[in-house]
Design a protein around this motif. Structure first.
Motif, short mmCIF file in Angstrom:
data_model
loop_
_atom_site.label_atom_id
_atom_site.label_comp_id
_atom_site.label_asym_id
_atom_site.label_seq_id
_atom_site.Cartn_x
_atom_site.Cartn_y
_atom_site.Cartn_z
N ARG A 1 -34.84 48.24 39.09
CA ARG A 1 -33.41 48.56 39.76
C ARG A 1 -32.77 49.53 39.01
O ARG A 1 -31.55 49.98 39.21
CB ARG A 1 -32.54 47.32 39.58
CG ARG A 1 -33.17 46.23 40.38
CD ARG A 1 -33.12 46.48 41.99
NE ARG A 1 -31.94 46.61 42.38
CZ ARG A 1 -30.98 45.80 42.71
NH1 ARG A 1 -31.31 44.35 42.85
NH2 ARG A 1 -30.09 46.04 43.29
N LEU A 2 -33.30 50.01 37.64
CA LEU A 2 -32.69 50.99 36.79
C LEU A 2 -32.26 52.31 37.66
O LEU A 2 -31.16 53.06 37.33
CB LEU A 2 -33.38 51.39 35.67
CG LEU A 2 -33.33 50.18 34.35
CD1 LEU A 2 -34.38 50.57 33.33
CD2 LEU A 2 -31.93 49.74 34.14
N GLN B 1 -28.81 54.07 37.62
CA GLN B 1 -28.82 55.69 37.15
C GLN B 1 -27.95 56.47 38.28
O GLN B 1 -27.25 57.45 37.89
CB GLN B 1 -30.14 56.29 37.19
CG GLN B 1 -30.79 55.81 35.61
CD GLN B 1 -32.30 56.34 35.57
OE1 GLN B 1 -33.11 56.21 36.50
NE2 GLN B 1 -32.90 56.67 34.35
N ALA B 2 -27.98 56.28 39.53
CA ALA B 2 -27.55 56.77 40.67
C ALA B 2 -26.24 56.51 40.52
O ALA B 2 -25.13 57.42 40.87
CB ALA B 2 -28.25 56.39 41.99
N MET B 3 -25.80 55.33 40.55
CA MET B 3 -24.30 54.94 40.34
C MET B 3 -23.60 55.48 38.93
O MET B 3 -22.37 56.19 39.25
CB MET B 3 -24.21 53.22 40.25
CG MET B 3 -24.71 52.55 41.11
SD MET B 3 -24.92 50.82 40.88
CE MET B 3 -23.12 50.14 40.95
N LEU B 4 -24.12 55.77 38.13
CA LEU B 4 -23.77 56.39 36.97
C LEU B 4 -23.75 58.00 37.15
O LEU B 4 -22.69 58.59 36.88
CB LEU B 4 -24.40 56.31 35.68
CG LEU B 4 -24.48 55.04 34.90
CD1 LEU B 4 -25.54 54.79 33.86
CD2 LEU B 4 -22.82 54.85 34.38
N ALA B 5 -24.57 58.48 38.05
CA ALA B 5 -24.65 59.91 38.33
C ALA B 5 -23.48 60.52 39.29
O ALA B 5 -22.79 61.50 39.06
CB ALA B 5 -26.06 60.27 39.02
N LYS B 6 -23.17 59.42 40.19
CA LYS B 6 -21.76 59.63 41.00
C LYS B 6 -20.43 59.77 40.18
O LYS B 6 -19.71 60.28 40.59
CB LYS B 6 -21.60 58.38 41.94
CG LYS B 6 -22.77 58.49 43.16
CD LYS B 6 -22.38 57.16 43.77
CE LYS B 6 -23.73 57.24 44.97
NZ LYS B 6 -23.48 56.03 45.97
N GLU B 7 -20.53 59.14 39.14
CA GLU B 7 -19.42 58.88 38.18
C GLU B 7 -19.77 60.14 37.14
O GLU B 7 -18.50 60.10 36.24
CB GLU B 7 -19.34 57.70 37.38
CG GLU B 7 -19.24 56.62 38.16
CD GLU B 7 -17.74 56.67 38.70
OE1 GLU B 7 -16.76 57.18 38.13
OE2 GLU B 7 -17.40 55.79 40.10
N GLY B 8 -20.44 61.00 37.24
CA GLY B 8 -20.55 62.09 36.13
C GLY B 8 -21.42 61.77 34.93
O GLY B 8 -21.30 62.37 33.89
#
Length: 175
Positions: free
Chosen positions: A159-160, A164-171
């Motif tokens: 699930r990492l 990572q994708a969620m964090l990438a959306k936030e920069g």
């Protein structure tokens, strides 16, 4: 006491946390007729995942152990229970060492290729844990650059990329 906040929640089919009977599909696994013939079924559980499985006053307890007790009342053969640490459970069932596991487990695409699952009975929500006095983490974006720990062999490791994708959306990104 640690504070927990949700970081991800998927639909029931994608993120299942469930006590289940896992039937191995390998040639080594005994089928029901073979179990009846030998007179016993070997059930494996773990002992450290409340409220599903834990030991209290030296006795296995929790929801999954109640299921083992119910199976003992219903089954026309002896039920032999072994309690193992989590990392050995799925491999033991997949190789036929144990007939079934009654345990809490996330159902993944990879696991469904070698194991059969019962219907889900609980949903899994993933959390991060922090110290109560830690005010540096209030939302997903505050996990930017933080190191994440995941149990070896856990489905959470897979699930990492979602985190990572969620964090990438936030920069941001994982540490």
């Amino acid at each position: 006491m640690p504070t927990t906040l949700p970081f991800s929640r998927r639909g029931v089919l994608a993120a299942l946390l469930l006590p289940i009977a896992l039937w191995a599909t390998t040639a080594q696994a005994a089928n029901l007729d073979e179990i009846k013939k030998r007179g016993y079924m070997t059930v494996v559980t773990e002992d450290d995942f409340r409220p599903f499985e834990f030991v209290k006053d030296g006795k296995p307890t929790g929801f999954n152990n109640e299921m083992v007790d119910a199976l003992r009342k219903y089954a026309p053969f002896e039920i032999r229970q072994e309690i193992l640490p989590w990392p050995g459970i799925l491999a033991g069932v997949a190789t036929g060492k144990y007939d079934i596991a009654i345990t809490a487990v996330l159902m993944t695409k990879e696991r469904t290729q070698s194991l059969d699952f019962t219907s889900p009975i609980a949903d899994a929500t993933h959390y991060y844990v922090k110290r109560k006095d830690d005010s540096s983490i209030k939302s997903i974006k505050d996990l930017n650059g933080k190191t994440v720990g995941v149990q070896t062999g856990s489905a959470f490791l897979s699930r990492l990329p979602e985190l990572q994708a969620m964090l990438a959306k936030e920069g941001g990104k994982l540490g």
